[in-house]
Motif scaffolding. Structure first.
Motif, PDB file in Angstrom:
ATOM      1  N   UNK A 244       7.258 -10.971  -3.621  1.00 47.75           N
ATOM      2  CA  UNK A 244       7.274  -9.669  -2.949  1.00 47.75           C
ATOM      3  C   UNK A 244       7.565  -8.548  -3.946  1.00 47.75           C
ATOM      4  N   UNK A 245       8.425  -8.810  -4.911  1.00 46.67           N
ATOM      5  CA  UNK A 245       8.707  -7.812  -5.942  1.00 46.67           C
ATOM      6  C   UNK A 245       7.431  -7.449  -6.698  1.00 46.67           C
ATOM      7  N   UNK A 246       6.660  -8.473  -7.076  1.00 48.53           N
ATOM      8  CA  UNK A 246       5.385  -8.228  -7.756  1.00 48.53           C
ATOM      9  C   UNK A 246       4.429  -7.440  -6.858  1.00 48.53           C
ATOM     10  N   UNK A 247       4.400  -7.776  -5.572  1.00 47.73           N
ATOM     11  CA  UNK A 247       3.473  -7.133  -4.637  1.00 47.73           C
ATOM     12  C   UNK A 247       3.786  -5.658  -4.454  1.00 47.73           C
ATOM     13  N   UNK A 248       5.035  -5.259  -4.660  1.00 47.93           N
ATOM     14  CA  UNK A 248       5.414  -3.865  -4.473  1.00 47.93           C
ATOM     15  C   UNK A 248       5.434  -3.084  -5.793  1.00 47.93           C
ATOM     16  N   UNK A 249       6.067  -3.645  -6.803  1.00 46.19           N
ATOM     17  CA  UNK A 249       6.216  -2.912  -8.057  1.00 46.19           C
ATOM     18  C   UNK A 249       4.896  -2.752  -8.807  1.00 46.19           C
ATOM     19  N   UNK A 250       4.003  -3.749  -8.674  1.00 44.41           N
ATOM     20  CA  UNK A 250       2.707  -3.637  -9.328  1.00 44.41           C
ATOM     21  C   UNK A 250       1.907  -2.448  -8.811  1.00 44.41           C
TER      22      UNK A 250
ATOM     23  N   UNK B 222       0.838  -1.206   0.000  1.00 44.88           N
ATOM     24  CA  UNK B 222       0.000   0.000   0.000  1.00 44.88           C
ATOM     25  C   UNK B 222       0.871   1.253   0.000  1.00 44.88           C
ATOM     26  N   UNK B 223       1.930   1.229   0.827  1.00 44.01           N
ATOM     27  CA  UNK B 223       2.836   2.377   0.881  1.00 44.01           C
ATOM     28  C   UNK B 223       3.523   2.598  -0.461  1.00 44.01           C
ATOM     29  N   UNK B 224       3.930   1.511  -1.120  1.00 44.81           N
ATOM     30  CA  UNK B 224       4.565   1.632  -2.430  1.00 44.81           C
ATOM     31  C   UNK B 224       3.606   2.254  -3.441  1.00 44.81           C
ATOM     32  N   UNK B 225       2.339   1.877  -3.383  1.00 40.30           N
ATOM     33  CA  UNK B 225       1.361   2.464  -4.295  1.00 40.30           C
ATOM     34  C   UNK B 225       1.297   3.971  -4.105  1.00 40.30           C
ATOM     35  N   UNK B 226       1.326   4.405  -2.849  1.00 44.54           N
ATOM     36  CA  UNK B 226       1.281   5.839  -2.569  1.00 44.54           C
ATOM     37  C   UNK B 226       2.541   6.550  -3.054  1.00 44.54           C
ATOM     38  N   UNK B 227       3.698   5.905  -2.894  1.00 42.94           N
ATOM     39  CA  UNK B 227       4.943   6.557  -3.304  1.00 42.94           C
ATOM     40  C   UNK B 227       5.016   6.753  -4.813  1.00 42.94           C
ATOM     41  N   UNK B 228       4.176   6.038  -5.567  1.00 43.59           N
ATOM     42  CA  UNK B 228       4.142   6.242  -7.008  1.00 43.59           C
ATOM     43  C   UNK B 228       3.805   7.675  -7.382  1.00 43.59           C
ATOM     44  N   UNK B 229       3.057   8.396  -6.515  1.00 42.57           N
ATOM     45  CA  UNK B 229       2.753   9.805  -6.768  1.00 42.57           C
ATOM     46  C   UNK B 229       4.021  10.640  -6.848  1.00 42.57           C
TER      47      UNK B 229
ATOM     48  N   UNK C 290       0.397  19.953  -3.879  1.00 42.57           N
ATOM     49  CA  UNK C 290       0.486  19.870  -2.420  1.00 42.57           C
ATOM     50  C   UNK C 290      -0.543  18.898  -1.850  1.00 42.57           C
ATOM     51  N   UNK C 291      -1.684  18.804  -2.518  1.00 48.18           N
ATOM     52  CA  UNK C 291      -2.690  17.824  -2.075  1.00 48.18           C
ATOM     53  C   UNK C 291      -2.161  16.408  -2.292  1.00 48.18           C
ATOM     54  N   UNK C 292      -1.555  16.174  -3.462  1.00 52.51           N
ATOM     55  CA  UNK C 292      -1.008  14.845  -3.747  1.00 52.51           C
ATOM     56  C   UNK C 292       0.124  14.499  -2.787  1.00 52.51           C
ATOM     57  N   UNK C 293       0.987  15.474  -2.494  1.00 51.64           N
ATOM     58  CA  UNK C 293       2.076  15.238  -1.540  1.00 51.64           C
ATOM     59  C   UNK C 293       1.514  14.886  -0.175  1.00 51.64           C
ATOM     60  N   UNK C 294       0.473  15.618   0.262  1.00 50.94           N
ATOM     61  CA  UNK C 294      -0.127  15.354   1.573  1.00 50.94           C
ATOM     62  C   UNK C 294      -0.764  13.974   1.618  1.00 50.94           C
ATOM     63  N   UNK C 295      -1.465  13.600   0.557  1.00 46.97           N
ATOM     64  CA  UNK C 295      -2.093  12.272   0.497  1.00 46.97           C
ATOM     65  C   UNK C 295      -1.020  11.181   0.529  1.00 46.97           C
ATOM     66  N   UNK C 296       0.038  11.370  -0.246  1.00 47.35           N
ATOM     67  CA  UNK C 296       1.120  10.397  -0.306  1.00 47.35           C
ATOM     68  C   UNK C 296       1.792  10.232   1.060  1.00 47.35           C
ATOM     69  N   UNK C 297       2.159  11.352   1.675  1.00 45.26           N
ATOM     70  CA  UNK C 297       2.825  11.292   2.978  1.00 45.26           C
ATOM     71  C   UNK C 297       1.897  10.694   4.032  1.00 45.26           C
ATOM     72  N   UNK C 298       0.609  11.064   3.989  1.00 40.67           N
ATOM     73  CA  UNK C 298      -0.339  10.543   4.971  1.00 40.67           C
ATOM     74  C   UNK C 298      -0.543   9.045   4.849  1.00 40.67           C
TER      75      UNK C 298
ATOM     76  N   UNK D  78       0.302   3.508  -8.938  1.00 37.35           N
ATOM     77  CA  UNK D  78       0.440   4.816  -8.306  1.00 37.35           C
ATOM     78  C   UNK D  78       1.090   5.834  -9.225  1.00 37.35           C
ATOM     79  N   UNK D  79       2.096   5.397  -9.992  1.00 38.19           N
ATOM     80  CA  UNK D  79       2.765   6.295 -10.937  1.00 38.19           C
ATOM     81  C   UNK D  79       1.781   6.776 -11.992  1.00 38.19           C
ATOM     82  N   UNK D  80       1.003   5.829 -12.539  1.00 37.61           N
ATOM     83  CA  UNK D  80       0.027   6.191 -13.567  1.00 37.61           C
ATOM     84  C   UNK D  80      -1.040   7.126 -13.004  1.00 37.61           C
ATOM     85  N   UNK D  81      -1.506   6.847 -11.779  1.00 33.33           N
ATOM     86  CA  UNK D  81      -2.534   7.688 -11.155  1.00 33.33           C
ATOM     87  C   UNK D  81      -2.004   9.089 -10.894  1.00 33.33           C
TER      88      UNK D  81
END
Length: 428
Positions: free
Chosen positions: A343-349, A225-232, A368-376, A354-357
């Motif tokens: 585990x690689x699939x579980x994180x990179x997928x 889940x955290x990796x998905x957020x870091x895609x931003x 700033x909204x995206x940064x706040x959502x990502x950090x949160x 997240x990158x595309x979103x």
């Protein structure tokens, strides 16, 4: 640094250094080369897409790594990659651009094969208490090289062209293969053919193992889940530089170097932190530092954002080393490759999503909204991991042989007794 006392690890570390040197020199150069041949940013971007696509083949790479001698696999793969990279010598114009994409895709496949094999080699070579230190050392080497070798590759490309970089990378891979030939390790043999299941179940055994080990399963889900957020972050970083700091995009290189310095510090200290906190808490603290690093993007200050980049680099390495060590220790030797790939699939997928979103939202939503959502989101995952760390600490002492097996075929009943003793492994 007790892992350094094991001769096999010292040689594996040397091979890792040469292969990573070649990797770092080549990858960035391929993007520059594609841009120069075509003048297209999209063509350069496709290089990194070609490098990322092999993630979908990671389960098959893990299956291969668990079915053959991992040391021989690394040697063979390095030699094949060394020959394959030389195909870049035939690139003369945009008409041969497809060769760059093919080599890049193949190189991505090589990375997943060697990563899965290395996980198993470390598990057979070292005792549990040495894994964190070994992973920290390898991470330090990796991050240190990333500070220097892209400059070497770019400089060589500028003066002599892409073919020279291809020759450099090929030479580094050949040296890595020769060093790997000297590595002595008593490898756990693959499961006998009679004990194997249907191909699909064999390939999916890594994911099933993760699901059946509660401490590992929860951690993989939260980090995913955290990796998905870091895609931003791929989209927001340039917005922070342009809109927040009002600087040119070249400042990204400065931030990347600062982050690299934090990553080197993380590699040097990760084992010390794991010994004191345990793997679960270290992963949680690492995620908390990542969240803090991202959050500094909300402050329009070069000093604050620069400090945040260093904190981000530190947190990423603590999280990764803690997770890799936990995964290796709670996984039987015969499943190391497949669990590594899962585990690689579980994180990179999720991160790709997240990158595309982030790319789709950045034009319509304030950065700033995206940064706040990502950090949160990352901070929330960190809190959950730290809160569970005390309860999970009891699992930190569970040996891999005691982890719940996914099936009798995947982990034979005599898995624990069949492996060499710690003293035997040290004598190799």
């Amino acid at each position: 640094m007790s892992a350094w006392r094991v001769p096999g690890f010292r040689r594996l570390g040397a091979a890792w250094t040469f292969s990573n040197f070649g990797d770092s020199a080549l990858i960035l150069t391929l993007g520059i080369w594609a841009k120069d041949l075509t003048g297209s940013n999209a063509a350069a971007g496709l290089v990194f897409l070609a490098l990322g696509l092999p993630v979908f083949l990671a389960p098959f790479a893990g299956h291969v790594a668990d079915r053959v001698s991992r040391r021989r696999l690394v040697v063979v793969v390095d030699v094949v990659a060394a020959v394959g990279v030389l195909a870049l010598l035939f690139v003369r114009s945009a008409d041969q651009l497809w060769l760059i994409y093919v080599v890049t895709f193949g190189y991505g496949c090589v990375g997943y094969l060697t990563s899965a094999a290395q996980s198993g080699l470390l598990r057979d070579m070292l005792v549990d208490d040495e894994l964190a230190g070994a992973n920290g050392v390898l991470s330090t080497i990796d991050q240190g090289l990333r500070l220097l070798t892209p400059l070497v590759g770019a400089g060589l490309y500028t003066v002599y062209g892409g073919g020279a970089v291809a020759v450099l990378t090929s030479s580094a891979l050949v040296i890595a293969a020769l060093v790997m030939l000297t590595v002595c390790v008593d490898e756990t043999p693959p499961s006998p053919s009679a004990e194997r299941e249907h191909f699909v179940r064999e390939v999916a055994a890594g994911a099933r193992h993760i699901r059946t080990v509660p401490g590992l399963a929860r951690t993989v889900v939260l980090v995913g889940i955290a990796f998905a957020a870091t895609g931003f972050g791929n989209s927001t970083t340039f917005a922070v530089i342009d809109d927040g700091l009002e600087l040119g995009s070249e400042f990204f290189g400065v931030l990347a170097s600062i982050q690299g310095c934090g990553s080197v510090l993380g590699g040097l200290t990760a084992a010390w932190v794991i010994r004191r906190l345990g793997e679960h808490a270290t992963i949680g603290v690492g995620l908390a530092l990542i969240a803090a690093g991202f959050a500094t993007g909300l402050v329009p200050s070069v000093a604050v954002v620069g400090t945040g980049s260093a904190v981000l680099g530190l947190g990423v390495v603590w999280m990764v080393v803690g997770l890799v060590t936990l995964r290796q220790r709670l996984t039987p030797a015969r499943l190391q490759g497949r669990v590594s790939a899962a585990t690689t699939m579980a994180f990179n997928g999720p991160q790709t999503v997240g990158i595309a979103t982030g790319a789709a939202l950045i034009a319509a939503v304030d950065y700033r909204i995206l940064v706040a959502v990502m950090a949160g989101a990352v901070a929330a995952c960190a809190v959950l991991l730290v809160l569970r760390a005390g309860r999970s600490r009891s699992l930190d002492g569970v040996p891999a042989s005691a982890a719940v097996p996914v099936s009798a075929d995947d982990v034979p009943a005599d898995e624990g007794s069949a492996r060499p003793s710690d003293l035997d492994r040290h004598r190799t």
